[in-house]
Enzyme design. Structure first.
Site, mmCIF file in Angstrom:
data_model
loop_
_atom_site.group_PDB
_atom_site.id
_atom_site.type_symbol
_atom_site.label_atom_id
_atom_site.label_comp_id
_atom_site.label_asym_id
_atom_site.label_seq_id
_atom_site.Cartn_x
_atom_site.Cartn_y
_atom_site.Cartn_z
ATOM 1 N N SER A 1 0.870 -1.177 0.000
ATOM 2 C CA SER A 1 0.000 0.000 0.000
ATOM 3 C C SER A 1 0.904 1.224 0.000
ATOM 4 O O SER A 1 2.078 1.134 0.403
ATOM 5 C CB SER A 1 -0.854 0.004 1.280
ATOM 6 O OG SER A 1 -1.527 1.239 1.433
ATOM 7 N N TYR B 1 -2.174 -0.800 10.712
ATOM 8 C CA TYR B 1 -2.167 -1.185 9.289
ATOM 9 C C TYR B 1 -0.897 -0.658 8.618
ATOM 10 O O TYR B 1 -0.223 -1.373 7.868
ATOM 11 C CB TYR B 1 -3.421 -0.599 8.631
ATOM 12 C CG TYR B 1 -3.551 -0.799 7.136
ATOM 13 C CD1 TYR B 1 -3.929 -2.030 6.607
ATOM 14 C CD2 TYR B 1 -3.346 0.259 6.243
ATOM 15 C CE1 TYR B 1 -4.081 -2.209 5.227
ATOM 16 C CE2 TYR B 1 -3.493 0.096 4.873
ATOM 17 C CZ TYR B 1 -3.858 -1.138 4.371
ATOM 18 O OH TYR B 1 -4.017 -1.314 3.015
HETATM 19 P P1 NAP Z 1 -11.286 -6.027 -0.117
HETATM 20 O O1 NAP Z 1 -12.191 -5.747 -1.258
HETATM 21 O O2 NAP Z 1 -11.765 -5.830 1.277
HETATM 22 O O3 NAP Z 1 -10.705 -7.497 -0.303
HETATM 23 C C1 NAP Z 1 -9.860 -8.060 0.638
HETATM 24 C C2 NAP Z 1 -9.750 -9.528 0.353
HETATM 25 O O4 NAP Z 1 -8.835 -10.101 1.316
HETATM 26 C C3 NAP Z 1 -11.070 -10.246 0.500
HETATM 27 O O5 NAP Z 1 -11.209 -11.175 -0.551
HETATM 28 C C4 NAP Z 1 -10.933 -10.949 1.841
HETATM 29 O O6 NAP Z 1 -11.625 -12.157 1.927
HETATM 30 C C5 NAP Z 1 -9.450 -11.232 1.871
HETATM 31 N N1 NAP Z 1 -8.991 -11.474 3.232
HETATM 32 C C6 NAP Z 1 -9.072 -10.641 4.285
HETATM 33 N N2 NAP Z 1 -8.564 -11.211 5.366
HETATM 34 C C7 NAP Z 1 -8.151 -12.450 4.995
HETATM 35 C C8 NAP Z 1 -7.541 -13.528 5.660
HETATM 36 N N3 NAP Z 1 -7.246 -13.445 6.962
HETATM 37 N N4 NAP Z 1 -7.260 -14.648 4.963
HETATM 38 C C9 NAP Z 1 -7.565 -14.740 3.657
HETATM 39 N N5 NAP Z 1 -8.142 -13.756 2.967
HETATM 40 C C10 NAP Z 1 -8.434 -12.628 3.627
HETATM 41 O O7 NAP Z 1 -9.987 -5.101 -0.191
HETATM 42 P P2 NAP Z 1 -9.002 -4.686 -1.383
HETATM 43 O O8 NAP Z 1 -9.007 -3.219 -1.436
HETATM 44 O O9 NAP Z 1 -9.247 -5.474 -2.598
HETATM 45 O O10 NAP Z 1 -7.609 -5.113 -0.705
HETATM 46 C C11 NAP Z 1 -6.691 -5.986 -1.302
HETATM 47 C C12 NAP Z 1 -5.290 -5.612 -0.831
HETATM 48 O O11 NAP Z 1 -4.976 -4.306 -1.310
HETATM 49 C C13 NAP Z 1 -5.131 -5.558 0.679
HETATM 50 O O12 NAP Z 1 -3.886 -6.101 1.057
HETATM 51 C C14 NAP Z 1 -5.161 -4.084 0.978
HETATM 52 O O13 NAP Z 1 -4.477 -3.749 2.163
HETATM 53 C C15 NAP Z 1 -4.471 -3.535 -0.255
HETATM 54 N N6 NAP Z 1 -4.732 -2.120 -0.513
HETATM 55 C C16 NAP Z 1 -6.007 -1.667 -0.714
HETATM 56 C C17 NAP Z 1 -6.202 -0.291 -0.931
HETATM 57 C C18 NAP Z 1 -7.579 0.311 -1.145
HETATM 58 O O14 NAP Z 1 -7.730 1.527 -1.027
HETATM 59 N N7 NAP Z 1 -8.596 -0.475 -1.465
HETATM 60 C C19 NAP Z 1 -5.109 0.573 -0.947
HETATM 61 C C20 NAP Z 1 -3.846 0.060 -0.749
HETATM 62 C C21 NAP Z 1 -3.661 -1.287 -0.523
HETATM 63 P P3 NAP Z 1 -13.165 -12.242 2.427
HETATM 64 O O15 NAP Z 1 -13.956 -12.055 1.174
HETATM 65 O O16 NAP Z 1 -13.250 -13.605 3.007
HETATM 66 O O17 NAP Z 1 -13.354 -11.162 3.434
#
Ligand code: NAP
Length: 268
Positions: A152, A165
């Protein structure tokens, strides 16, 4: 870490057809976009997540053939090992690992409970360690591999109200840099992709939490979040997936130990 019995002829045959890519947290958001993109690139994709149903729906919609799914919490050592063993048994050695699973819980620093701290480190940092350790032997044996960690911009700079985080994501960047050096001569590259605010559930939940905490208008909070991006917009999940796709390609062999900021210039 366990070693896996070799099935050389079978593995080599699969290898020439389509590399096996495992993506964690693949059910939705950025992980689902990466899964679609790597499948379109010709990979056989294993989706890892906590809900088999959500994974099955995505699996059915992926282009190409030979895709699979495994259920595990990335912070659970035994579950991760079992899931990687199952993925390997179904589709052969893992050539590409995308550590995408993550959660962002926000709280004022002084109100951050030890449990919140530990949960953020467990899913965002320990999960990357456990999954990378479960996949690395396959890559070393083949003398080729790609690990891409979805960190991130919170791994590149600080943000208020998400100290745990942010600490975890800085840890992911450190892990990425160290693994890249350790494996530099092995054919395996290890990189981090660092998205800014991206249009997924994490962003929507972050806005909702801030609105609940402050009583402010969610639209105004979203505007404030997005104002940190010089392009004044949220990153799209498929833009993150494009960066991952490039890092997984043959042309990126010299790129290792990097943090690629996909953030509209928020980090320069
Ligand atoms: P999201 O839509 O909330 O998706 C997160 C995914 O991670 C979901 O499929 C969730 O599964 C899975 N997950 C969470 N905890 C888990 C665990 N303990 N074991 C296995 N799977 C798990 O969020 P996203 O934005 O796509 O995030 C993906 C990555 O990008 C993350 O690492 C996040 O920190 C990073 N990121 C996001 C942003 C942003 O603004 N969106 C910015 C920077 C970085 P479930 O469906 O079972 O909950």
């Amino acid at each position: 870490m366990s070693h896996h019995p070799a099935r050389p002829a079978e593995d080599a045959a699969r290898e020439t057809t389509a590399p096996h890519a495992l993506i964690t947290g693949a059910a939705r958001g950025i992980g689902a976009a990466i899964a679609r993109r790597l499948a379109a690139d010709g990979c056989r994709v294993t989706l890892l997540g906590r809900s088999g149903e959500a994974l099955a729906a995505l699996q059915a919609a992926l282009p190409g053939a030979g895709h699979g799914r495994v259920v595990a919490d990335v912070a659970d050592e035994a579950a991760v090992q079992a899931a990687f063993d199952a993925a390997r048994a179904a589709a052969g050695p893992i050539r590409i690992l995308v550590n995408n699973a993550g959660q962002a819980r926000s709280a004022a620093f002084a109100k951050t409970r030890l449990q919140d701290w530990q949960d953020m480190l467990a899913v965002n940092l320990t999960g990357v360690f456990l999954c990378s350790r479960a996949a690395i032997a396959d890559m070393l044996a083949a003398r080729q591999g790609r690990i891409v960690n979805i960190a991130s911009t919170a791994g590149q700079k600080g943000y208020a109200y998400v100290a745990a985080y942010t600490a975890a994501k800085h840890g992911v960047v450190g892990l990425t840099r160290s693994m890249a050096l350790e494996y530099a001569r092995s054919g395996v590259t290890v990189n981090a992709v660092c998205p800014g605010y991206t249009d997924t559930d994490i962003l929507r939940e972050g806005v909702a939490n801030a609105a609940a905490r402050t009583g402010r208008d969610p639209a105004a909070i979203l505007d404030e979040f997005l104002a940190v991006n010089p392009q004044r917009r949220a990153v799209r999940p498929d833009e993150v997936a494009d960066a991952v796709s490039w890092l997984c390609g043959a042309g990126a062999q010299s790129v290792t130990g990097q943090c690629i900021s996909v953030s509209g210039g928020e980090v320069t």
